[in-house]
Design a protein around this motif. Structure first.
Motif, PDB file in Angstrom:
ATOM      1  N   VAL A 298      25.446  48.770  47.194  1.00 12.42           N
ATOM      2  CA  VAL A 298      26.254  47.560  47.086  1.00 12.42           C
ATOM      3  C   VAL A 298      27.469  47.865  46.225  1.00 12.42           C
ATOM      4  O   VAL A 298      27.368  48.510  45.182  1.00 12.42           O
ATOM      5  N   SER A 299      28.656  47.437  46.705  1.00 13.39           N
ATOM      6  CA  SER A 299      29.912  47.626  45.977  1.00 13.39           C
ATOM      7  C   SER A 299      30.339  46.287  45.387  1.00 13.39           C
ATOM      8  O   SER A 299      30.317  45.267  46.084  1.00 13.39           O
ATOM      9  N   ILE A 300      30.751  46.303  44.113  1.00 13.35           N
ATOM     10  CA  ILE A 300      31.140  45.076  43.421  1.00 13.35           C
ATOM     11  C   ILE A 300      32.497  45.282  42.769  1.00 13.35           C
ATOM     12  O   ILE A 300      32.731  46.286  42.089  1.00 13.35           O
ATOM     13  N   ASN A 301      33.397  44.330  42.981  1.00 12.66           N
ATOM     14  CA  ASN A 301      34.726  44.387  42.358  1.00 12.66           C
ATOM     15  C   ASN A 301      34.628  43.993  40.884  1.00 12.66           C
ATOM     16  O   ASN A 301      34.077  42.937  40.554  1.00 12.66           O
ATOM     17  N   ILE A 302      35.185  44.838  40.032  1.00 16.45           N
ATOM     18  CA  ILE A 302      35.168  44.589  38.596  1.00 16.45           C
ATOM     19  C   ILE A 302      36.594  44.626  38.059  1.00 16.45           C
ATOM     20  O   ILE A 302      37.351  45.555  38.358  1.00 16.45           O
ATOM     21  N   ALA A 303      36.961  43.620  37.271  1.00 13.70           N
ATOM     22  CA  ALA A 303      38.280  43.620  36.637  1.00 13.70           C
ATOM     23  C   ALA A 303      38.296  44.643  35.505  1.00 13.70           C
ATOM     24  O   ALA A 303      37.347  44.720  34.711  1.00 13.70           O
ATOM     25  N   VAL A 304      39.359  45.442  35.440  1.00 14.90           N
ATOM     26  CA  VAL A 304      39.463  46.456  34.386  1.00 14.90           C
ATOM     27  C   VAL A 304      39.402  45.798  33.010  1.00 14.90           C
ATOM     28  O   VAL A 304      38.809  46.343  32.073  1.00 14.90           O
ATOM     29  N   GLY A 305      39.982  44.606  32.883  1.00 11.03           N
ATOM     30  CA  GLY A 305      39.954  43.904  31.597  1.00 11.03           C
ATOM     31  C   GLY A 305      38.546  43.586  31.133  1.00 11.03           C
ATOM     32  O   GLY A 305      38.255  43.605  29.936  1.00 11.03           O
TER      33      GLY A 305
ATOM     34  N   LEU B  75      35.882  24.586  37.422  1.00 12.18           N
ATOM     35  CA  LEU B  75      35.464  25.986  37.428  1.00 12.18           C
ATOM     36  C   LEU B  75      34.407  26.245  36.359  1.00 12.18           C
ATOM     37  O   LEU B  75      33.408  26.946  36.616  1.00 12.18           O
ATOM     38  N   GLU B  76      34.597  25.689  35.178  1.00  9.52           N
ATOM     39  CA  GLU B  76      33.614  25.855  34.103  1.00  9.52           C
ATOM     40  C   GLU B  76      32.261  25.286  34.522  1.00  9.52           C
ATOM     41  O   GLU B  76      31.200  25.912  34.307  1.00  9.52           O
TER      42      GLU B  76
ATOM     43  N   ILE C   1      36.354  35.079  33.534  1.00 11.85           N
ATOM     44  CA  ILE C   1      36.088  36.123  34.523  1.00 11.85           C
ATOM     45  C   ILE C   1      34.849  36.942  34.160  1.00 11.85           C
ATOM     46  O   ILE C   1      34.121  37.417  35.046  1.00 11.85           O
ATOM     47  N   ASP C   2      34.578  37.104  32.859  1.00  9.23           N
ATOM     48  CA  ASP C   2      33.404  37.894  32.459  1.00  9.23           C
ATOM     49  C   ASP C   2      32.110  37.189  32.864  1.00  9.23           C
ATOM     50  O   ASP C   2      31.178  37.820  33.384  1.00  9.23           O
ATOM     51  N   ALA C   3      32.054  35.872  32.633  1.00  9.14           N
ATOM     52  CA  ALA C   3      30.859  35.113  33.021  1.00  9.14           C
ATOM     53  C   ALA C   3      30.686  35.113  34.538  1.00  9.14           C
ATOM     54  O   ALA C   3      29.560  35.222  35.043  1.00  9.14           O
ATOM     55  N   LEU C   4      31.790  35.018  35.255  1.00 10.01           N
ATOM     56  CA  LEU C   4      31.726  35.046  36.718  1.00 10.01           C
ATOM     57  C   LEU C   4      31.266  36.423  37.200  1.00 10.01           C
ATOM     58  O   LEU C   4      30.477  36.535  38.143  1.00 10.01           O
ATOM     59  N   THR C   5      31.735  37.486  36.538  1.00  7.61           N
ATOM     60  CA  THR C   5      31.311  38.842  36.886  1.00  7.61           C
ATOM     61  C   THR C   5      29.804  39.003  36.706  1.00  7.61           C
ATOM     62  O   THR C   5      29.117  39.570  37.571  1.00  7.61           O
ATOM     63  N   ASP C   6      29.283  38.512  35.592  1.00 11.14           N
ATOM     64  CA  ASP C   6      27.832  38.589  35.353  1.00 11.14           C
ATOM     65  C   ASP C   6      27.055  37.897  36.468  1.00 11.14           C
ATOM     66  O   ASP C   6      26.035  38.398  36.941  1.00 11.14           O
TER      67      ASP C   6
ATOM     68  N   PRO D 186      38.331  33.191  46.970  1.00 12.31           N
ATOM     69  CA  PRO D 186      38.615  33.799  45.664  1.00 12.31           C
ATOM     70  C   PRO D 186      40.042  33.624  45.174  1.00 12.31           C
ATOM     71  O   PRO D 186      40.266  33.438  43.972  1.00 12.31           O
ATOM     72  N   ASP D 187      41.023  33.689  46.077  1.00 11.65           N
ATOM     73  CA  ASP D 187      42.421  33.566  45.649  1.00 11.65           C
ATOM     74  C   ASP D 187      42.703  32.233  44.964  1.00 11.65           C
ATOM     75  O   ASP D 187      43.680  32.105  44.210  1.00 11.65           O
ATOM     76  N   ASP D 188      41.840  31.234  45.222  1.00 15.97           N
ATOM     77  CA  ASP D 188      42.056  29.909  44.648  1.00 15.97           C
ATOM     78  C   ASP D 188      41.336  29.698  43.319  1.00 15.97           C
ATOM     79  O   ASP D 188      41.537  28.664  42.680  1.00 15.97           O
ATOM     80  N   PHE D 189      40.497  30.677  42.901  1.00 14.03           N
ATOM     81  CA  PHE D 189      39.831  30.469  41.608  1.00 14.03           C
ATOM     82  C   PHE D 189      39.786  31.719  40.722  1.00 14.03           C
ATOM     83  O   PHE D 189      39.657  31.591  39.503  1.00 14.03           O
ATOM     84  N   ILE D 190      39.902  32.926  41.286  1.00 13.84           N
ATOM     85  CA  ILE D 190      39.854  34.133  40.453  1.00 13.84           C
ATOM     86  C   ILE D 190      40.993  34.166  39.428  1.00 13.84           C
ATOM     87  O   ILE D 190      40.756  34.427  38.236  1.00 13.84           O
ATOM     88  N   PRO D 191      42.267  33.892  39.822  1.00 15.41           N
ATOM     89  CA  PRO D 191      43.334  33.880  38.806  1.00 15.41           C
ATOM     90  C   PRO D 191      43.063  32.879  37.685  1.00 15.41           C
ATOM     91  O   PRO D 191      43.332  33.159  36.510  1.00 15.41           O
ATOM     92  N   LEU D 192      42.529  31.712  38.049  1.00 12.22           N
ATOM     93  CA  LEU D 192      42.211  30.690  37.040  1.00 12.22           C
ATOM     94  C   LEU D 192      41.148  31.206  36.081  1.00 12.22           C
ATOM     95  O   LEU D 192      41.222  30.975  34.864  1.00 12.22           O
ATOM     96  N   ALA D 193      40.151  31.917  36.614  1.00 14.67           N
ATOM     97  CA  ALA D 193      39.097  32.480  35.772  1.00 14.67           C
ATOM     98  C   ALA D 193      39.647  33.548  34.838  1.00 14.67           C
ATOM     99  O   ALA D 193      39.275  33.615  33.649  1.00 14.67           O
ATOM    100  N   GLU D 194      40.556  34.389  35.352  1.00 16.53           N
ATOM    101  CA  GLU D 194      41.123  35.466  34.532  1.00 16.53           C
ATOM    102  C   GLU D 194      42.008  34.911  33.424  1.00 16.53           C
ATOM    103  O   GLU D 194      41.995  35.411  32.291  1.00 16.53           O
ATOM    104  N   GLU D 195      42.761  33.862  33.738  1.00 16.69           N
ATOM    105  CA  GLU D 195      43.696  33.300  32.756  1.00 16.69           C
ATOM    106  C   GLU D 195      42.992  32.520  31.653  1.00 16.69           C
ATOM    107  O   GLU D 195      43.566  32.321  30.578  1.00 16.69           O
ATOM    108  N   ASN D 196      41.768  32.103  31.888  1.00 15.44           N
ATOM    109  CA  ASN D 196      41.091  31.218  30.921  1.00 15.44           C
ATOM    110  C   ASN D 196      39.796  31.798  30.370  1.00 15.44           C
ATOM    111  O   ASN D 196      38.939  31.061  29.883  1.00 15.44           O
ATOM    112  N   GLY D 197      39.652  33.115  30.450  1.00 15.28           N
ATOM    113  CA  GLY D 197      38.522  33.781  29.818  1.00 15.28           C
ATOM    114  C   GLY D 197      37.175  33.533  30.469  1.00 15.28           C
ATOM    115  O   GLY D 197      36.135  33.648  29.793  1.00 15.28           O
TER     116      GLY D 197
END
Length: 478
Positions: free
Chosen positions: A308-315, A225-226, A281-286, A268-279
């Protein structure tokens, strides 16, 4: 015991449309509950004669089913690619009807079991090479809910259809359980089930997925993922959102996919949780924001004026106090206006302490960026958040939209959500629109914007222009 069996047989006869027998059973059940057994005897004798008539009729119907025009028309219409199904129901009449209906719809291999335990044995014997499981909820020994728990441990990845003669709210609860365990949940059907209903459900499976049970990619690692973020291995797909009344394209939602060099497309279900748990998600959001804005700029250069609509994590918003400035910088670099963008925040993500995010959300609105509350109806702090955060759009969760035409509870929640959004002056978006029936209901209720597979699947950005021409042509005909 007599009242129990009368109730069971009443359900079976109702399932096959034997109204006379069902009415007799109803009378026997009432008399048995009153302990008036002598009065029930004549009805039992009458029922015996009626059963003999039904047996002959049922044999004749089943033998002719292969040649009926209704079945042939349904079979041609769905062109199913479903190879195998398991039907689990302790009622032999209902089980037989569903098995016959599936075979008549072109499902090649149909297996059946009378209990959850026998069903699991069938699944193990087939090594989980089953495309669809159709399971009754209320069964002796092992009920349908326990059966689902065992499916989780067996790593079953095919489709699940639930059946019940109980209250529709019990079906809804079981559906939520299936979704919580990441099953490919297709439908919750109230008994009795017709062949036409099954045809519609099987067609829905074909539209939503190719059968998913055989070829899921293996799990991805943190190192992969990195590297993917560093090398920008992600692609953004876009799903259209159209006006309910004019059918005009109003915008798209950005949906990220990982184009893995060896494992293919990773969802996404196979990598978004991994991104959120390991810091990460912000780089992926950018990355997603930059790609989405670049694509929007391209469309606007082509004369396609949409949002255009984009999903953003509240965190992400809470951790990055400069998040509004980052969004404005991306807008400036792609020569876009704030009103061109909608940021979607899931309702469940808003359930925690959002104090650190609130000032950023308010500043985004002051700058003209639109905010949407996504998956509305799935969280528990809805009203407080609607009052405290300046949302401009309310997006109703697809679980309530997809079942509203057939389920009373889902329709009640859908109607209430739309009324609430209207009272608050918000734009209303329904996701999960999968049929014209869904569209017509939402139009009647006053929902403004629609999104779902009935309109279009998510697509790469370069395909939108061609889709838009095709959509316009089809709408002109209608």
């Amino acid at each position: 015991k007599l009242s129990f069996w009368a109730h069971r047989f009443k359900s079976s006869t109702s399932a096959i449309g034997a109204d006379i027998a069902a009415d007799i059973c109803r009378k026997i059940e009432l008399l048995a509950k009153k302990n008036n057994l002598p009065a029930a005897v004549p009805f039992i004798e009458k029922l015996d004669r009626q059963v003999e008539v039904l047996e002959e009729k049922l044999k004749r119907v089943l033998s002719e089913m292969e040649e009926t025009q209704t079945k042939a028309a349904i079979k041609r219409s769905i062109e199913t690619n479903i190879g195998s199904a398991v039907v689990i129901d302790d009622d032999p009449v209902v089980q037989g009807m569903i098995v016959a209906a599936l075979r008549g719809l072109g499902v090649v291999n149909v297996f059946s079991a009378s209990s959850g335990k026998d069903g699991l044995a069938l699944m193990a014997k087939s090594k989980n090479d089953i495309d669809v499981v159709i399971c009754d909820l209320k069964m002796p020994e092992m009920d349908g809910v326990e059966f689902l728990r065992h499916l989780v441990s067996s790593n079953y990845r095919g489709a699940v259809i639930l059946l019940s003669g109980e209250d529709s709210r019990i079906l809804n609860s079981a559906r939520q359980l299936a979704n919580a365990h990441s099953f490919y949940f297709v439908a919750a059907l109230q008994k009795p089930v017709t062949q036409l209903e099954l045809a519609g459900v099987l067609a829905k499976i074909n539209r939503k997925h190719s059968i998913v049970s055989k070829s899921l990619p293996s799990k991805v690692s943190l190192q992969e993922l990195e590297k993917a973020i560093e090398e920008r291995q992600f692609v953004v797909y876009y799903q259209p959102k159209v006006d309910t009344y004019s059918k005009q394209l109003l915008g798209v939602e950005s949906l990220v996919r990982w184009q893995h060099p060896e494992k293919g497309v990773v969802m996404p279900d196979d990598f978004i949780p991994l991104a959120e748990e390991n810091g990460l998600i912000d780089a992926l959001t950018d990355l997603v924001v930059d790609e989405s804005f670049a694509q929007l700029r391209c469309w606007r250069n082509q004369g396609i004026d949409i949002t255009v609509s984009i999903n953003i994590a509240v965190g992400t918003i809470g951790r990055r106090l400069d998040f509004p400035e980052r969004i404005m910088a991306y807008l400036d670099s792609h020569q876009l206006e704030p009103q061109n963008v909608i940021l979607e925040l899931t309702e469940s993500g808003l359930m925690g302490d959002i104090a650190t995010s609130l000032d950023a959300l308010v500043r985004l609105r002051l700058k003209g960026v639109n905010l949407s509350i996504d998956d509305f109806g799935t969280g528990y702090s809805t009203f407080r958040q609607l009052q405290g955060i300046p949302f401009t759009e309310l997006k109703i969760d697809k679980g309530f939209v997809m079942n509203a035409c057939t389920d009373i509870s889902s329709r009640a929640i859908l109607e209430s959500s739309i009324l609430l959004g209207q009272k608050l002056g918000m734009k209303l978006v329904a996701e999960g629109v999968e049929s014209m029936d869904d569209w017509l209901l939402l139009k009647k209720l006053g929902c403004h914007i629609l999104q779902g597979f009935y309109i279009s699947r998510p697509m790469p950005g370069e395909q939108l222009e061609a889709w838009l021409k095709k959509w316009g042509a089809s709408m002109a005909k209608n």
